[in-house]
Design an enzyme around this catalytic site. Sequence first.
Site, short mmCIF file in Angstrom:
data_model
loop_
_atom_site.label_atom_id
_atom_site.label_comp_id
_atom_site.label_asym_id
_atom_site.label_seq_id
_atom_site.Cartn_x
_atom_site.Cartn_y
_atom_site.Cartn_z
N ARG A 63 -15.37 22.86 6.62
CA ARG A 63 -16.69 23.70 6.09
C ARG A 63 -16.52 24.76 5.43
O ARG A 63 -16.83 25.37 4.45
CB ARG A 63 -17.64 23.82 7.21
CG ARG A 63 -18.87 24.43 6.64
CD ARG A 63 -20.30 24.30 7.28
NE ARG A 63 -19.92 24.63 8.78
CZ ARG A 63 -19.98 25.91 9.35
NH1 ARG A 63 -19.96 26.75 8.43
NH2 ARG A 63 -19.87 25.97 10.52
N TYR A 115 -31.69 24.42 -16.59
CA TYR A 115 -31.96 23.29 -15.90
C TYR A 115 -33.13 23.32 -15.02
O TYR A 115 -33.16 24.40 -14.29
CB TYR A 115 -30.67 22.86 -15.22
CG TYR A 115 -30.90 21.64 -14.19
CD1 TYR A 115 -30.69 20.39 -14.94
CD2 TYR A 115 -30.81 21.82 -12.86
CE1 TYR A 115 -30.44 19.48 -14.19
CE2 TYR A 115 -30.85 20.88 -12.13
CZ TYR A 115 -30.62 19.39 -12.72
OH TYR A 115 -30.58 18.47 -11.81
N ASP A 187 -23.95 28.56 -16.99
CA ASP A 187 -23.67 27.09 -16.75
C ASP A 187 -23.01 26.27 -17.87
O ASP A 187 -23.65 26.22 -18.90
CB ASP A 187 -25.22 26.55 -16.17
CG ASP A 187 -25.09 25.41 -15.97
OD1 ASP A 187 -24.24 24.40 -16.37
OD2 ASP A 187 -25.93 24.79 -15.12
N LYS A 212 -21.57 15.82 -13.65
CA LYS A 212 -21.78 15.14 -14.93
C LYS A 212 -20.48 14.86 -15.67
O LYS A 212 -19.72 13.95 -15.11
CB LYS A 212 -22.66 16.20 -15.78
CG LYS A 212 -23.85 16.71 -15.19
CD LYS A 212 -24.86 15.68 -14.91
CE LYS A 212 -25.96 15.99 -13.93
NZ LYS A 212 -26.69 17.32 -14.37
C1 LIG Z 1 -27.42 18.36 -13.40
C2 LIG Z 1 -27.29 19.78 -13.81
C3 LIG Z 1 -27.21 20.72 -12.87
C4 LIG Z 1 -27.54 20.41 -11.16
O1 LIG Z 1 -26.21 19.68 -10.76
P1 LIG Z 1 -26.26 18.62 -9.80
O2 LIG Z 1 -25.13 18.25 -9.34
O3 LIG Z 1 -27.34 17.61 -9.80
O4 LIG Z 1 -26.80 19.34 -8.53
C5 LIG Z 1 -27.32 21.90 -13.41
N1 LIG Z 1 -27.15 22.46 -14.50
C6 LIG Z 1 -27.17 21.64 -15.44
C7 LIG Z 1 -27.00 22.18 -16.90
C8 LIG Z 1 -26.99 20.07 -15.06
O5 LIG Z 1 -26.95 19.40 -16.13
#
Ligand SMILES: *Cc1c(COP(=O)(O)O)cnc(C)c1O
Length: 396
Positions: A63, A115, A187, A212
């Site tokens: 962890r 997001y 991000d 993604k």
């Molecule tokens: C999907 C997404 C997130 C969140 O990610 P998870 O893996 O679902 O927690 C954050 N930022 C962007 C731009 C995303 O497309």
Amino acid sequence: MQPESEPKPEHGRATRIIHNRRHKDSLGSPYSPVYNTTTYRFADTASLQNVIEGRTSGNLYTRWGSNPTIRELEQGLAGLEGAEDALAFASGMAAISSTLFAHGREGIVCIGDLYGGTQELLTRHLEPLGIPVTFLLKNEYDQLAGALNRPGMLVYCETPANPTLEILDIRDLAQLAHAREALLAVDNTFASPINQQPLSLGADLSIHSATKFLGGHSDITAGAVMASAERTRPIAVWRKNLGQILAPETAALLSRSLRTLPVRIRQHNDNAMAVARAMEGHPAIKRVLYPGLPDFPGHRLASQQMDGFGGVMTLELKGSQEQTARVADSLRVFLLATSLGGVESLVSQPCVTSHHGISRQERERQGITDSMLRLSVGLEDVKDLIADLQQALERL
Ligand SMILES: *Cc1c(COP(=O)(O)O)cnc(C)c1O
């Protein structure tokens, strides 16, 4: 046996990620074993104490992040964005929340579309905890410097943004933030490390939903932060105490995905560009929002700061919300699903999915209409994707 292959700094990114390997074995396996363990045995109490008290390095408890499979993944992630260090997480939101807790406590200024999960975390959880949060639209950029009214704040953004694909100037944002003694977090999920390198443009923290493009097959949930070791250190403490580590099995799957990331992203870029060109000028389409199209407002900036334009685009149709839904429902190759970045193409209507929690008025303020369809263009034969869109648009 042939000597071990070693990734070298002069190697290209594809070579380095394919040969990213920390653990040598005597069996000749090209890849490391998966260390599915939560704990580690010590020879004696003195050596355990040495590790706990930081006198020697060693694995203690998974962890905490001390797991060879996870560390190998993190070494690969860091290499992809030229970062000194990287941290892997159980989800994108885990990466985002620990980063905001570690670096946002003096206040967070967000610029551009965010997001939905990030927006919710900021407004429902961080603001009530007393963290000052400011949201600025892209066209309120001139208010950014003024909003950074004390040292140690965090500027937070996404570029390209969801679902408008709006582009923000990372270099300019970094200069502005640093002049105000603030850090910049980007991000980078939509672009991926292959198309955009926020740290080399001046950002301090690059964040990914590895669910993604990094994972790329819609089969793992994970997250990542790339930064200097000085910036990752406090984030790792939050990760440890919030319990956001990913499973070693998932880390191994993500490492496997990263070996094909350069070639996958190249094909996502090519397929999306071909789809965007085919949809441009279609009688049923009002606008195609894709940074690769010369007419897109952010195209020039995207050409300067990105190496490719990505696999996500938004089509604005000439029709009502219901007609737009009918087009989405008529697609047969594009799957009707949220998320993005997988090998399969996906379609979603932002006003009923990612942005359904926001009032129509607020959506319009952000430039999001009811007749938008967001496409995640996958790796199928592009002629099949275009034909699928054309037959569905006939339903309008
Ligand atoms: C999907 C997404 C997130 C969140 O990610 P998870 O893996 O679902 O927690 C954050 N930022 C962007 C731009 C995303 O497309």
